[in-house]
Design a protein around this motif. Structure first.
Motif, PDB file in Angstrom:
ATOM      1  N   ALA A  98       0.833  -1.200   0.000  1.00 42.06           N
ATOM      2  CA  ALA A  98       0.000   0.000   0.000  1.00 42.06           C
ATOM      3  C   ALA A  98       0.869   1.251   0.000  1.00 42.06           C
ATOM      4  O   ALA A  98       0.563   2.236  -0.683  1.00 42.06           O
ATOM      5  CB  ALA A  98      -0.937  -0.008   1.205  1.00 42.06           C
ATOM      6  N   ILE A  99       1.949   1.212   0.745  1.00 39.95           N
ATOM      7  CA  ILE A  99       2.868   2.359   0.785  1.00 39.95           C
ATOM      8  C   ILE A  99       3.524   2.551  -0.581  1.00 39.95           C
ATOM      9  O   ILE A  99       3.622   3.673  -1.084  1.00 39.95           O
ATOM     10  CB  ILE A  99       3.925   2.170   1.891  1.00 39.95           C
ATOM     11  CG1 ILE A  99       3.246   2.238   3.266  1.00 39.95           C
ATOM     12  CG2 ILE A  99       5.025   3.220   1.783  1.00 39.95           C
ATOM     13  CD1 ILE A  99       4.135   1.860   4.422  1.00 39.95           C
ATOM     14  N   GLU A 100       3.941   1.430  -1.211  1.00 39.98           N
ATOM     15  CA  GLU A 100       4.544   1.526  -2.549  1.00 39.98           C
ATOM     16  C   GLU A 100       3.552   2.114  -3.543  1.00 39.98           C
ATOM     17  O   GLU A 100       3.916   2.942  -4.380  1.00 39.98           O
ATOM     18  CB  GLU A 100       4.994   0.139  -3.026  1.00 39.98           C
ATOM     19  CG  GLU A 100       6.209  -0.390  -2.287  1.00 39.98           C
ATOM     20  CD  GLU A 100       6.505  -1.849  -2.619  1.00 39.98           C
ATOM     21  OE1 GLU A 100       5.910  -2.397  -3.568  1.00 39.98           O
ATOM     22  OE2 GLU A 100       7.355  -2.435  -1.919  1.00 39.98           O
ATOM     23  N   LEU A 101       2.293   1.697  -3.467  1.00 43.45           N
ATOM     24  CA  LEU A 101       1.265   2.224  -4.350  1.00 43.45           C
ATOM     25  C   LEU A 101       1.069   3.713  -4.116  1.00 43.45           C
ATOM     26  O   LEU A 101       0.983   4.503  -5.068  1.00 43.45           O
ATOM     27  CB  LEU A 101      -0.052   1.466  -4.140  1.00 43.45           C
ATOM     28  CG  LEU A 101      -1.235   1.927  -4.982  1.00 43.45           C
ATOM     29  CD1 LEU A 101      -0.936   1.741  -6.466  1.00 43.45           C
ATOM     30  CD2 LEU A 101      -2.492   1.146  -4.597  1.00 43.45           C
ATOM     31  N   LEU A 102       1.025   4.114  -2.866  1.00 45.66           N
ATOM     32  CA  LEU A 102       0.870   5.527  -2.534  1.00 45.66           C
ATOM     33  C   LEU A 102       2.045   6.341  -3.059  1.00 45.66           C
ATOM     34  O   LEU A 102       1.857   7.407  -3.660  1.00 45.66           O
ATOM     35  CB  LEU A 102       0.739   5.695  -1.015  1.00 45.66           C
ATOM     36  CG  LEU A 102       0.514   7.105  -0.496  1.00 45.66           C
ATOM     37  CD1 LEU A 102      -0.777   7.677  -1.054  1.00 45.66           C
ATOM     38  CD2 LEU A 102       0.481   7.102   1.021  1.00 45.66           C
ATOM     39  N   VAL A 103       3.252   5.841  -2.884  1.00 46.36           N
ATOM     40  CA  VAL A 103       4.445   6.529  -3.382  1.00 46.36           C
ATOM     41  C   VAL A 103       4.390   6.634  -4.904  1.00 46.36           C
ATOM     42  O   VAL A 103       4.680   7.688  -5.478  1.00 46.36           O
ATOM     43  CB  VAL A 103       5.737   5.816  -2.912  1.00 46.36           C
ATOM     44  CG1 VAL A 103       6.956   6.335  -3.647  1.00 46.36           C
ATOM     45  CG2 VAL A 103       5.913   5.987  -1.407  1.00 46.36           C
ATOM     46  N   ALA A 104       3.994   5.549  -5.578  1.00 44.12           N
ATOM     47  CA  ALA A 104       3.895   5.566  -7.042  1.00 44.12           C
ATOM     48  C   ALA A 104       2.875   6.603  -7.503  1.00 44.12           C
ATOM     49  O   ALA A 104       3.120   7.341  -8.469  1.00 44.12           O
ATOM     50  CB  ALA A 104       3.521   4.179  -7.558  1.00 44.12           C
ATOM     51  N   GLN A 105       1.739   6.676  -6.808  1.00 41.95           N
ATOM     52  CA  GLN A 105       0.720   7.667  -7.163  1.00 41.95           C
ATOM     53  C   GLN A 105       1.247   9.083  -6.980  1.00 41.95           C
ATOM     54  O   GLN A 105       1.017   9.959  -7.814  1.00 41.95           O
ATOM     55  CB  GLN A 105      -0.540   7.448  -6.330  1.00 41.95           C
ATOM     56  CG  GLN A 105      -1.299   6.197  -6.706  1.00 41.95           C
ATOM     57  CD  GLN A 105      -2.429   5.877  -5.740  1.00 41.95           C
ATOM     58  OE1 GLN A 105      -2.449   6.353  -4.597  1.00 41.95           O
ATOM     59  NE2 GLN A 105      -3.365   5.054  -6.173  1.00 41.95           N
ATOM     60  N   LEU A 106       1.965   9.314  -5.889  1.00 42.86           N
ATOM     61  CA  LEU A 106       2.541  10.643  -5.652  1.00 42.86           C
ATOM     62  C   LEU A 106       3.576  10.987  -6.709  1.00 42.86           C
ATOM     63  O   LEU A 106       3.642  12.123  -7.190  1.00 42.86           O
ATOM     64  CB  LEU A 106       3.152  10.711  -4.251  1.00 42.86           C
ATOM     65  CG  LEU A 106       2.156  10.688  -3.097  1.00 42.86           C
ATOM     66  CD1 LEU A 106       2.895  10.554  -1.770  1.00 42.86           C
ATOM     67  CD2 LEU A 106       1.300  11.931  -3.100  1.00 42.86           C
ATOM     68  N   GLN A 107       4.390   9.992  -7.105  1.00 45.05           N
ATOM     69  CA  GLN A 107       5.383  10.234  -8.150  1.00 45.05           C
ATOM     70  C   GLN A 107       4.706  10.591  -9.467  1.00 45.05           C
ATOM     71  O   GLN A 107       5.175  11.473 -10.195  1.00 45.05           O
ATOM     72  CB  GLN A 107       6.281   9.009  -8.325  1.00 45.05           C
ATOM     73  CG  GLN A 107       7.262   8.818  -7.181  1.00 45.05           C
ATOM     74  CD  GLN A 107       8.027   7.508  -7.277  1.00 45.05           C
ATOM     75  OE1 GLN A 107       7.553   6.533  -7.849  1.00 45.05           O
ATOM     76  NE2 GLN A 107       9.219   7.482  -6.699  1.00 45.05           N
ATOM     77  N   MET A 108       3.598   9.923  -9.782  1.00 40.32           N
ATOM     78  CA  MET A 108       2.857  10.237 -11.007  1.00 40.32           C
ATOM     79  C   MET A 108       2.323  11.665 -10.960  1.00 40.32           C
ATOM     80  O   MET A 108       2.396  12.398 -11.946  1.00 40.32           O
ATOM     81  CB  MET A 108       1.693   9.255 -11.207  1.00 40.32           C
ATOM     82  CG  MET A 108       2.115   7.886 -11.650  1.00 40.32           C
ATOM     83  SD  MET A 108       2.886   7.886 -13.283  1.00 40.32           S
ATOM     84  CE  MET A 108       1.513   8.358 -14.310  1.00 40.32           C
ATOM     85  N   GLN A 109       1.809  12.069  -9.817  1.00 44.60           N
ATOM     86  CA  GLN A 109       1.296  13.430  -9.682  1.00 44.60           C
ATOM     87  C   GLN A 109       2.411  14.445  -9.869  1.00 44.60           C
ATOM     88  O   GLN A 109       2.217  15.483 -10.506  1.00 44.60           O
ATOM     89  CB  GLN A 109       0.615  13.615  -8.327  1.00 44.60           C
ATOM     90  CG  GLN A 109      -0.700  12.881  -8.212  1.00 44.60           C
ATOM     91  CD  GLN A 109      -1.331  13.001  -6.839  1.00 44.60           C
ATOM     92  OE1 GLN A 109      -0.763  13.586  -5.926  1.00 44.60           O
ATOM     93  NE2 GLN A 109      -2.512  12.422  -6.685  1.00 44.60           N
ATOM     94  N   VAL A 110       3.587  14.155  -9.327  1.00 45.64           N
ATOM     95  CA  VAL A 110       4.728  15.060  -9.490  1.00 45.64           C
ATOM     96  C   VAL A 110       5.133  15.132 -10.957  1.00 45.64           C
ATOM     97  O   VAL A 110       5.394  16.213 -11.497  1.00 45.64           O
ATOM     98  CB  VAL A 110       5.917  14.611  -8.603  1.00 45.64           C
ATOM     99  CG1 VAL A 110       7.189  15.351  -8.960  1.00 45.64           C
ATOM    100  CG2 VAL A 110       5.578  14.822  -7.131  1.00 45.64           C
ATOM    101  N   MET A 111       5.170  13.971 -11.633  1.00 44.53           N
ATOM    102  CA  MET A 111       5.544  13.947 -13.053  1.00 44.53           C
ATOM    103  C   MET A 111       4.549  14.752 -13.890  1.00 44.53           C
ATOM    104  O   MET A 111       4.936  15.529 -14.764  1.00 44.53           O
ATOM    105  CB  MET A 111       5.637  12.509 -13.567  1.00 44.53           C
ATOM    106  CG  MET A 111       6.866  11.785 -13.084  1.00 44.53           C
ATOM    107  SD  MET A 111       6.989  10.026 -13.506  1.00 44.53           S
ATOM    108  CE  MET A 111       6.140   9.860 -15.035  1.00 44.53           C
ATOM    109  N   ILE A 112       3.250  14.575 -13.612  1.00 38.66           N
ATOM    110  CA  ILE A 112       2.224  15.328 -14.343  1.00 38.66           C
ATOM    111  C   ILE A 112       2.385  16.812 -14.069  1.00 38.66           C
ATOM    112  O   ILE A 112       2.319  17.640 -14.981  1.00 38.66           O
ATOM    113  CB  ILE A 112       0.813  14.828 -13.954  1.00 38.66           C
ATOM    114  CG1 ILE A 112       0.593  13.421 -14.505  1.00 38.66           C
ATOM    115  CG2 ILE A 112      -0.262  15.782 -14.440  1.00 38.66           C
ATOM    116  CD1 ILE A 112      -0.630  12.712 -13.946  1.00 38.66           C
TER     117      ILE A 112
END
Length: 121
Positions: A70-84
């Protein structure tokens, strides 16, 4: 020796000092202990203990803890938001450069026209 309770429910042992006087805590306290069956979080409001009901406490316990997945998923989502966000920032920077270039070209054309026609239209 006796026990008092800080307003957050923490017990505090009151002892006698060398002069035979009780040394109380510097924080607000009460001699009324938290009642049986009260659930965290609770506090003393100056008159009575206010706490969480058993149902509320149990509902808070039912939330599953974050697993590494769940933490990895949350981090991945945050990274996607930063990239966007970075992509949108880059797009805005590019548009700003184009606008600055267009403005500079327009100013140059105006200056050329003023020079050509003497600046008095």
């Amino acid at each position: 020796m006796k026990i008092v309770y800080l307003y957050d429910g923490t017990p505090f042992i009151v002892k006698l000092n060398e002069e035979g006087e009780y040394v109380y805590p510097n924080d607000e306290y009460t001699e009324v202990p938290p009642p049986e069956g009260i659930y965290q979080p609770f506090y003393y409001d100056g008159n009575e203990w206010i706490g969480t009901s058993k149902e509320e406490w149990e509902a808070m316990q039912e939330r599953p803890p974050l697993t590494p997945k769940a933490i990895e998923l949350l981090v991945a989502q945050l990274q996607m938001q930063v990239m966007i966000g970075n992509k949108k920032t880059k797009e805005l920077e590019d548009k700003l450069k184009i606008s600055e270039k267009t403005l500079a070209e327009t100013v140059m054309k105006v200056a050329e026209l003023e020079n050509k026609y003497g600046g008095n239209a």
